[in-house]
Design a protein around this motif. Structure first.
Motif, mmCIF file in Angstrom:
data_model
loop_
_atom_site.group_PDB
_atom_site.id
_atom_site.type_symbol
_atom_site.label_atom_id
_atom_site.label_comp_id
_atom_site.label_asym_id
_atom_site.label_seq_id
_atom_site.Cartn_x
_atom_site.Cartn_y
_atom_site.Cartn_z
ATOM 1 N N VAL A 106 47.815 37.321 41.601
ATOM 2 C CA VAL A 106 47.450 35.811 41.120
ATOM 3 C C VAL A 106 46.983 35.863 39.649
ATOM 4 C CG1 VAL A 106 47.717 34.828 43.521
ATOM 5 C CG2 VAL A 106 45.471 35.655 42.435
ATOM 6 N N GLY A 107 47.051 34.683 39.253
ATOM 7 C CA GLY A 107 46.237 34.450 38.131
ATOM 8 C C GLY A 107 46.661 35.128 36.780
ATOM 9 N N ASP A 184 40.984 37.710 44.601
ATOM 10 C CA ASP A 184 40.320 38.324 43.559
ATOM 11 C C ASP A 184 38.916 37.900 43.431
ATOM 12 O OD1 ASP A 184 40.446 36.151 41.930
ATOM 13 O OD2 ASP A 184 42.472 36.705 41.159
ATOM 14 N N ILE A 185 38.189 38.660 42.716
ATOM 15 C CA ILE A 185 36.702 38.278 42.278
ATOM 16 C C ILE A 185 36.288 38.873 40.960
ATOM 17 C CG2 ILE A 185 35.767 40.457 43.727
ATOM 18 C CD1 ILE A 185 33.541 38.422 44.628
ATOM 19 N N LYS A 186 35.513 38.082 40.366
ATOM 20 C CA LYS A 186 34.904 38.644 38.789
ATOM 21 C C LYS A 186 33.415 38.939 39.196
ATOM 22 C CE LYS A 186 34.598 35.296 35.940
ATOM 23 N NZ LYS A 186 34.780 34.042 35.150
ATOM 24 N N ASN A 206 33.354 32.466 41.184
ATOM 25 C CA ASN A 206 33.873 33.697 40.592
ATOM 26 C C ASN A 206 34.789 34.248 41.399
ATOM 27 O OD1 ASN A 206 31.983 33.313 38.531
ATOM 28 N ND2 ASN A 206 30.247 34.530 39.856
ATOM 29 N N MET A 207 35.443 33.698 42.321
ATOM 30 C CA MET A 207 36.301 34.394 43.495
ATOM 31 C C MET A 207 37.579 33.232 43.780
ATOM 32 S SD MET A 207 34.013 34.332 46.816
ATOM 33 C CE MET A 207 32.509 35.043 46.047
ATOM 34 N N ARG A 208 38.561 33.727 43.839
ATOM 35 C CA ARG A 208 39.804 33.093 44.199
ATOM 36 C C ARG A 208 40.017 33.461 45.932
ATOM 37 N NH1 ARG A 208 42.717 34.499 40.199
ATOM 38 N NH2 ARG A 208 42.850 32.657 38.849
ATOM 39 N N VAL A 209 39.706 32.411 46.562
ATOM 40 C CA VAL A 209 39.813 32.376 47.907
ATOM 41 C C VAL A 209 40.907 31.593 48.643
ATOM 42 C CG1 VAL A 209 38.386 32.209 50.204
ATOM 43 C CG2 VAL A 209 37.469 33.158 47.936
ATOM 44 N N LYS A 214 46.586 28.772 51.371
ATOM 45 C CA LYS A 214 46.422 27.706 50.460
ATOM 46 C C LYS A 214 45.210 27.948 49.637
ATOM 47 C CE LYS A 214 48.773 24.097 53.140
ATOM 48 N NZ LYS A 214 48.624 22.908 53.847
ATOM 49 N N TYR A 215 45.275 27.815 48.669
ATOM 50 C CA TYR A 215 43.849 28.198 47.624
ATOM 51 C C TYR A 215 42.814 27.202 48.125
ATOM 52 C CZ TYR A 215 41.045 27.886 43.453
ATOM 53 O OH TYR A 215 40.182 27.605 42.536
ATOM 54 N N ILE A 216 41.540 27.624 48.019
ATOM 55 C CA ILE A 216 40.585 26.715 48.224
ATOM 56 C C ILE A 216 39.525 26.556 47.024
ATOM 57 C CG2 ILE A 216 38.520 26.285 49.716
ATOM 58 C CD1 ILE A 216 39.726 28.301 51.613
ATOM 59 N N ASP A 217 39.478 25.284 46.500
ATOM 60 C CA ASP A 217 38.648 25.031 45.243
ATOM 61 C C ASP A 217 37.273 25.673 45.563
ATOM 62 O OD1 ASP A 217 36.879 22.778 45.492
ATOM 63 O OD2 ASP A 217 38.745 22.225 46.575
ATOM 64 N N PRO A 218 36.490 25.949 44.440
ATOM 65 C CA PRO A 218 35.101 26.588 44.598
ATOM 66 C C PRO A 218 34.148 25.694 45.500
ATOM 67 C CG PRO A 218 35.857 27.088 42.483
ATOM 68 C CD PRO A 218 37.071 26.011 43.047
#
Length: 229
Positions: A106-107, A184-186, A206-209, A214-218
Motif C-alpha cells: 500500500v502507500g 506497514d510501520i515506520k 506511524n503505522m497503517r492499520v 478497512k483502513y483505520i485513521d490514527p
C-alpha cells in the motif's frame, strides 16, 4: 531537574537534562493539511486535544514490551502527568533516516511498484530506508548507498534490518490479538556508543492499520487500541 530546550519539533519539543539524558515533550499538535489529520504531511495542520497523551501512552506500552524482549531502545522512563518521556541521548544516521517495514503493498510502495503488484498483496516483512528530506520527497536509499555515503556501516545496516523485523512482529502480533491488521510501520533508529537503538516513538500515526479490510485513521486506532487492553 533543570532542562534546556534543544529544539521545537512539529509534534514534540526536545530538552537536554542535567543527567545527560534527553526529555521529549509530546504536544497536541498534529501534522496535516486544511484542518485534516495526515501523518504523511510535513507541517502542523491542526491541534487535537489529548493526542500527545495517547501517543505517549502507546509508545510506553510498546517500549516496555521491547525492553522485555531485550531489544535496545532509547526509552528510559515517562511522566504521563506532564506528557514527557526521558530517553537516552543518541545520534541519528546521517541527517535522519526512516525505516519502513511493510507487510502489505500500500502507500508509496504501491505507487512505485503498482505495475508489478496488486494493492494489499502480502509482503514478507519488506524493509526499506528513506532519507528524511521533505523537499526531496524522502528519497529511497539502498544498503550500498548508505555505506558509500558514510551514513551506516554494513554491520549497522544489517542490525537495523534485523531489529526492524523483530520490532514489527511484536507490534503486529499485539495488534492481531486485538483484531487489527498492520500493513506497514515506520521507525527511526539512532546509535549510542556505536550500538544501534530504536528512537523517537511507536504511535498510531506511524503505522497503517486495517480492520476487516478497512483502513483505520490514527486517532480511531488509538481509541480502539486502548479499549482492548
Amino acid at each position: 531537574m533543570n532542562k534546556k530546550l534543544i529544539y521545537k519539533g512539529k509534534t514534540k519539543d526536545v530538552y537536554e537534562l542535567e543527567n545527560g539524558n534527553v526529555l521529549l515533550k509530546f504536544k497536541d499538535d498534529c501534522t496535516g493539511k486544511d484542518g485534516k489529520f495526515d501523518p504523511g504531511e510535513n507541517s502542523v495542520g491542526l491541534t487535537i486535544e489529548g493526542v500527545g497523551d495517547v501517543n505517549l501512552r502507546m509508545s510506553i506500552y510498546f517500549f516496555e514490551k521491547l525492553k522485555q524482549a531485550g531489544i535496545k531502545t532509547h526509552y528510559v522512563s515517562a511522566d504521563l502527568e506532564n506528557t514527557t518521556m526521558e530517553v537516552l541521548p543518541g545520534k541519528v544516521f546521517g541527517k535522519g533516516l526512516e525505516v519502513i517495514c511493510r507487510y502489505r503493498a500500500v502507500g508509496s510502495f504501491l505507487r512505485r511498484y503498482g505495475d508489478y503488484i496488486e494493492e494489499g498483496a502480502p509482503l514478507d516483512s519488506y524493509v526499506e530506508m528513506t532519507f528524511k528530506n521533505d523537499a526531496k520527497g524522502d528519497p529511497l536509499v539502498t544498503k550500498e548507498g548508505l555505506i558509500a555515503l558514510g551514513v551506516m556501516t554494513s554491520e549497522q545496516y544489517d542490525q537495523t534490518v534485523e531489529m526492524t523485523k523483530k520490532i514489527t512482529k511484536i507490534v503486529a502480533d499485539d495488534l492481531k490479538e486485538k483484531g487489527l491488521e498492520m500493513y506497514d510501520i515506520k521507525f527511526e533508529f539512532g546509535y549510542n556508543d556505536n550500538e544501534v537503538m530504536l528512537i523517537d516513538e511507536i504511535a498510531s500515526g506511524n503505522m497503517r492499520v486495517y480492520q476487516d479490510g478497512k483502513y483505520i485513521d490514527p486517532m480511531t486506532l488509538s481509541k480502539l487500541f486502548f479499549s482492548k487492553i
